[in-house]
Design a protein around this motif. Structure first.
Motif, mmCIF file in Angstrom:
data_model
loop_
_atom_site.group_PDB
_atom_site.id
_atom_site.type_symbol
_atom_site.label_atom_id
_atom_site.label_comp_id
_atom_site.label_asym_id
_atom_site.label_seq_id
_atom_site.Cartn_x
_atom_site.Cartn_y
_atom_site.Cartn_z
ATOM 1 N N SER A 78 0.827 -1.207 0.000
ATOM 2 C CA SER A 78 0.000 0.000 0.000
ATOM 3 C C SER A 78 0.860 1.254 0.000
ATOM 4 C CB SER A 78 -0.936 -0.003 1.212
ATOM 5 O OG SER A 78 -1.812 -1.102 1.178
ATOM 6 N N ALA A 79 1.972 1.214 0.733
ATOM 7 C CA ALA A 79 2.888 2.355 0.736
ATOM 8 C C ALA A 79 3.501 2.565 -0.646
ATOM 9 C CB ALA A 79 3.986 2.133 1.777
ATOM 10 N N LEU A 80 3.854 1.467 -1.323
ATOM 11 C CA LEU A 80 4.404 1.573 -2.674
ATOM 12 C C LEU A 80 3.365 2.130 -3.639
ATOM 13 C CD1 LEU A 80 6.652 1.133 -4.695
ATOM 14 C CD2 LEU A 80 5.976 -1.266 -4.873
ATOM 15 N N ALA A 81 2.106 1.717 -3.479
ATOM 16 C CA ALA A 81 1.035 2.261 -4.322
ATOM 17 C C ALA A 81 0.888 3.760 -4.108
ATOM 18 C CB ALA A 81 -0.281 1.549 -4.021
ATOM 19 N N LEU A 82 1.010 4.198 -2.857
ATOM 20 C CA LEU A 82 0.935 5.622 -2.556
ATOM 21 C C LEU A 82 2.111 6.371 -3.175
ATOM 22 C CD1 LEU A 82 -0.326 8.000 -0.988
ATOM 23 C CD2 LEU A 82 1.066 7.322 0.971
ATOM 24 N N ILE A 83 3.306 5.814 -3.060
ATOM 25 C CA ILE A 83 4.496 6.439 -3.649
ATOM 26 C C ILE A 83 4.339 6.572 -5.161
ATOM 27 C CG2 ILE A 83 6.950 6.074 -4.117
ATOM 28 C CD1 ILE A 83 7.162 4.767 -1.351
ATOM 29 N N THR A 84 3.828 5.512 -5.789
ATOM 30 C CA THR A 84 3.663 5.514 -7.241
ATOM 31 C C THR A 84 2.605 6.513 -7.678
ATOM 32 O OG1 THR A 84 4.267 3.167 -7.274
ATOM 33 C CG2 THR A 84 3.193 4.057 -9.232
ATOM 34 N N GLN A 85 1.476 6.539 -6.962
ATOM 35 C CA GLN A 85 0.385 7.440 -7.328
ATOM 36 C C GLN A 85 0.805 8.904 -7.181
ATOM 37 O OE1 GLN A 85 -2.427 6.601 -8.595
ATOM 38 N NE2 GLN A 85 -3.798 8.349 -8.347
ATOM 39 N N ALA A 86 1.546 9.223 -6.114
ATOM 40 C CA ALA A 86 1.934 10.613 -5.843
ATOM 41 C C ALA A 86 3.297 10.973 -6.434
ATOM 42 C CB ALA A 86 1.951 10.857 -4.336
ATOM 43 N N ASN A 87 3.949 10.027 -7.129
ATOM 44 C CA ASN A 87 5.272 10.267 -7.719
ATOM 45 C C ASN A 87 6.272 10.761 -6.675
ATOM 46 O OD1 ASN A 87 5.167 9.493 -10.443
ATOM 47 N ND2 ASN A 87 4.005 11.328 -10.975
ATOM 48 N N LEU A 88 6.287 10.100 -5.523
ATOM 49 C CA LEU A 88 7.191 10.498 -4.450
ATOM 50 C C LEU A 88 8.587 9.932 -4.675
ATOM 51 C CD1 LEU A 88 4.938 9.912 -1.296
ATOM 52 C CD2 LEU A 88 5.296 12.045 -2.542
ATOM 53 N N SER A 89 9.594 10.726 -4.382
ATOM 54 C CA SER A 89 10.959 10.226 -4.380
ATOM 55 C C SER A 89 11.253 9.597 -3.022
ATOM 56 C CB SER A 89 11.944 11.372 -4.648
ATOM 57 O OG SER A 89 11.888 12.317 -3.587
ATOM 58 N N LYS A 90 12.405 8.949 -2.913
ATOM 59 C CA LYS A 90 12.793 8.349 -1.634
ATOM 60 C C LYS A 90 12.903 9.429 -0.552
ATOM 61 C CE LYS A 90 16.529 5.858 0.695
ATOM 62 N NZ LYS A 90 17.869 5.238 0.555
ATOM 63 N N TYR A 91 13.493 10.567 -0.898
ATOM 64 C CA TYR A 91 13.653 11.655 0.070
ATOM 65 C C TYR A 91 12.293 12.171 0.548
ATOM 66 C CZ TYR A 91 14.691 16.303 1.900
ATOM 67 O OH TYR A 91 14.750 17.417 2.697
ATOM 68 N N GLN A 92 11.360 12.366 -0.387
ATOM 69 C CA GLN A 92 10.036 12.856 -0.007
ATOM 70 C C GLN A 92 9.313 11.863 0.899
ATOM 71 O OE1 GLN A 92 8.652 13.350 -4.043
ATOM 72 N NE2 GLN A 92 8.856 15.586 -3.944
ATOM 73 N N TYR A 93 9.412 10.566 0.567
ATOM 74 C CA TYR A 93 8.758 9.543 1.386
ATOM 75 C C TYR A 93 9.357 9.506 2.776
ATOM 76 C CZ TYR A 93 7.251 4.963 3.052
ATOM 77 O OH TYR A 93 6.733 3.953 3.817
ATOM 78 N N GLU A 94 10.684 9.520 2.859
ATOM 79 C CA GLU A 94 11.342 9.469 4.168
ATOM 80 C C GLU A 94 11.000 10.712 4.995
ATOM 81 O OE1 GLU A 94 12.629 7.010 5.418
ATOM 82 O OE2 GLU A 94 14.104 5.959 4.217
ATOM 83 N N THR A 95 10.869 11.860 4.356
ATOM 84 C CA THR A 95 10.508 13.083 5.073
ATOM 85 C C THR A 95 9.111 12.979 5.664
ATOM 86 O OG1 THR A 95 11.924 14.401 3.605
ATOM 87 C CG2 THR A 95 10.253 15.585 4.882
ATOM 88 N N ILE A 96 8.160 12.504 4.868
ATOM 89 C CA ILE A 96 6.786 12.346 5.356
ATOM 90 C C ILE A 96 6.737 11.324 6.483
ATOM 91 C CG2 ILE A 96 4.462 11.590 4.717
ATOM 92 C CD1 ILE A 96 5.041 12.632 1.882
ATOM 93 N N ARG A 97 7.450 10.223 6.315
ATOM 94 C CA ARG A 97 7.450 9.172 7.341
ATOM 95 C C ARG A 97 8.038 9.677 8.654
ATOM 96 N NH1 ARG A 97 11.158 5.070 8.948
ATOM 97 N NH2 ARG A 97 10.051 3.283 9.835
ATOM 98 N N LYS A 98 9.151 10.406 8.574
ATOM 99 C CA LYS A 98 9.791 10.911 9.785
ATOM 100 C C LYS A 98 8.893 11.927 10.500
ATOM 101 C CE LYS A 98 13.974 13.227 11.435
ATOM 102 N NZ LYS A 98 15.269 13.846 11.054
#
Length: 588
Positions: A120-140
């Motif tokens: 589900s997290a990967l689906a969210l990353i793909t849908q929102a075109n998130l980079s690794k940095y953006q994902y890690e920032t949101i998660r933190k």
């Protein structure tokens, strides 16, 4: 006070009274407005009765909503404001504030522990075109607020590896995967997107219908990365892409009473299921088109069934591929048509394309019927037909001469200015390195207002309206009544050739108006689902993935990352988890 009861029994007794007795008492007390005399008079018999304590079923977490007798208790969210007010007050009277606070705190903790799984997290990353940095920032950030919602990026990487079929080949100038591997992986992921209870009811022999196609794209960015000695003459300015899109899974054999659709791609023109088969840095040429077509055809001939285990059963999935994701240039090459101005079906030359006696004439190239209608490019060609009629209307000729060219250019400039001023559309304008402004979205807005377009172009409004209707019909995902389509297209062709006999119909429009019925009847699926739009949209995704989702340390690393990202973004299982949003103008 009660020496025969220990502390635990006493606690259970108090809880039982709070749960079984107090709600009844409070309810009856409220009915007599808390008057003691009225209460004793009305409920004397009830007070004389016995109250049995069931210490085995008492619970600390009880409230007045649990069991008060009378009418069935509605859920809190289904009650009106007044009923909700009474329920809240009743809860406050029978339960301590500490208990209420503990329940609320426990509920909030449960919400905080609602962690997304890696898929589900990967689906969210793909849908929102998130980079690794953006994902890690949101998660933190969310984790610091006490909400551990997102899994670690390491788990996301594990989910990514499940999106890659085996035997991927990466080089400096290309990336590809065997067709058998890609189809096997696609079928597996489709099954994973469905529940076991659903797949257990599927027949054991199935067929996957898939469309595929090839397309070239120019104007690619040339990266400052060197090629090896073996590829010194290579260039990344051109891209040649081969893709597939799964459309439908049906039983291999079925009766009229059985459902034909086991699984269906609800958005066949979306890139969510457009899977990259092969991309290479080469310019599109007739020779390269034929070579790639023959290569894929050989793989199709050697395809074997895909075996899927569902519970105790083994399901067999055979494959049927439809070569329809192409444009007019590719169709001309694969049918060996001598000119782009000639009809690929009946061979009519430009001077014969307006001849109504050719309507329904015998098809010379039967294989061309299976190539579909290229509905996205048909939209653009229909719009350009109206525009060119308008440009040439003053001198009424199909071609321009040195004498008439200034007249055409002046009228073209006037029409372009009017469209920009009155509809906000840039029509027929050259874009540096990427063709013209004529695209599918421009065409949709163009045909959405036939009256205004007719006023700007001075072309008959009936013809514009009828062409717009035909475009909507051939883009429809439902079966088409061919008899009505034949009649409507014949009337439209007659109107066009009667009003403007001096302008020859473009070959693409002739194909749809004169031979559209035969193409629809030859198609195994609704003609709208065979569109090439998904592959055309994939070109801009390639550019985006190469810029934002790839390593730039080497060409091998860049191509590997881009190809992996194209596979992830089109994975059927991941696409099934993506959030879906309803558009404001969605069909009801």
């Amino acid at each position: 006070m009660y020496p025969h009861m220990n502390e635990e029994s006493m606690s259970l007794a108090v809880d039982a009274v709070n749960k079984r007795f107090l709600p009844h008492f409070i309810k009856k007390k409220r009915e007599v407005d808390s008057s003691k005399s009225k209460f004793y008079k009305r409920y004397a018999k009830w007070l004389e009765g016995e109250f049995t304590l069931d210490l085995g079923t008492s619970s600390v977490d009880s409230c007045s909503e649990c069991d008060v007798g009378g009418r069935p208790v509605k859920h809190f969210s289904e009650c009106g404001k007044r009923a909700q007010y009474y329920k809240v007050n009743s809860l406050r009277e029978c339960c301590s504030q500490e208990l209420i606070d503990a329940a609320a705190s426990s509920s909030r903790e449960e919400e905080k522990r609602a962690v997304l799984d890696a898929d589900s997290a990967l689906a969210l990353i793909t849908q929102a075109n998130l980079s690794k940095y953006q994902y890690e920032t949101i998660r933190k950030t969310t984790k610091e607020k006490g909400y551990n919602i997102f899994p670690s990026y390491g788990k996301v990487l594990e989910a990514k590896t499940k999106c890659y079929p085996p035997n991927i080949e990466i080089s400096e100038i290309s990336a590809k995967v065997p067709l058998q591997s890609l189809l096997d992986h696609t079928v597996t992921r489709i099954f994973e997107s469905r529940s076991d209870s659903e797949t257990n009811n599927w027949p054991e022999e199935l067929m996957l219908h898939t469309k595929w196609g090839i397309d070239g794209a120019s104007g690619q960015s040339e990266y400052k990365q060197r090629f090896s000695a073996d590829n010194n003459d290579a260039s990344d300015s051109h891209l040649f892409l081969t893709s597939i899109v799964p459309l439908l899974i049906t039983p291999t054999t079925f009766t009229e009473t059985e459902s034909r659709e086991i699984w269906k791609n609800e958005r066949p023109s979306s890139t969510n299921y457009c899977r990259a088969l092969h991309f290479q840095f080469k310019k599109e040429t007739p020779e390269l088109t034929r070579l790639e077509k023959n290569r894929v055809d050989m793989e199709i001939k050697e395809l074997s069934e895909t075996f899927i285990t569902s519970g105790t059963r083994t399901l067999r999935v055979s494959h049927k591929l439809h070569f329809t994701m192409i444009d007019g240039k590719v169709a001309q090459v694969v049918t060996n048509t001598s000119s782009a101005s000639n009809c690929i079906l009946c061979g009519a030359k430009p001077s014969q394309l307006n001849d109504m006696s050719r309507y329904g004439c015998p098809i010379l190239k039967e294989e061309a019927l299976l190539l579909g209608m290229s509905t996205l490019h048909a939209r653009i060609k229909f719009m350009e037909y109206i525009l060119h009629l308008s440009y040439n209307m003053q001198f009424e000729a199909w071609r321009t001469t040195p004498a008439t060219r200034p007249i055409k250019e002046e009228k073209k400039k006037h029409v372009q200015d009017e469209f920009l001023k009155r509809m906000g559309l840039y029509v027929d304008m050259v874009k540096q390195g990427t063709g013209t402004t004529n695209d599918g979205n421009t065409s949709r807005r163009f045909f959405s207002n036939p009256a205004l377009v007719a006023e700007i172009t001075q072309v008959d409004e009936r013809l514009i309206s009828r062409l717009g209707v035909i475009l909507e019909v051939i883009c429809c995902l439902s079966p088409i009544d061919t008899s009505k389509f034949r009649e409507y297209s014949h009337e439209t062709a007659t109107l066009a050739t009667t009003l403007y006999p001096w302008y020859y119909l473009p070959a693409n429009i002739h194909k749809i108006l004169f031979h559209g019925t035969e193409i629809i009847e030859s198609a195994a699926l609704p003609i709208g689902s065979l569109s090439e739009e998904a592959q055309e949209c994939r070109n801009k995704h390639y550019k985006y993935f190469r810029t934002h989702h790839s390593r730039k340390c080497s060409r091998l690393a860049t191509n590997e990352d881009v190809f992996h990202q194209m596979l992830i973004s089109s994975d059927p299982f991941i696409s099934s988890l993506r959030p879906q949003f309803k558009t404001k103008n969605a069909a009801k």
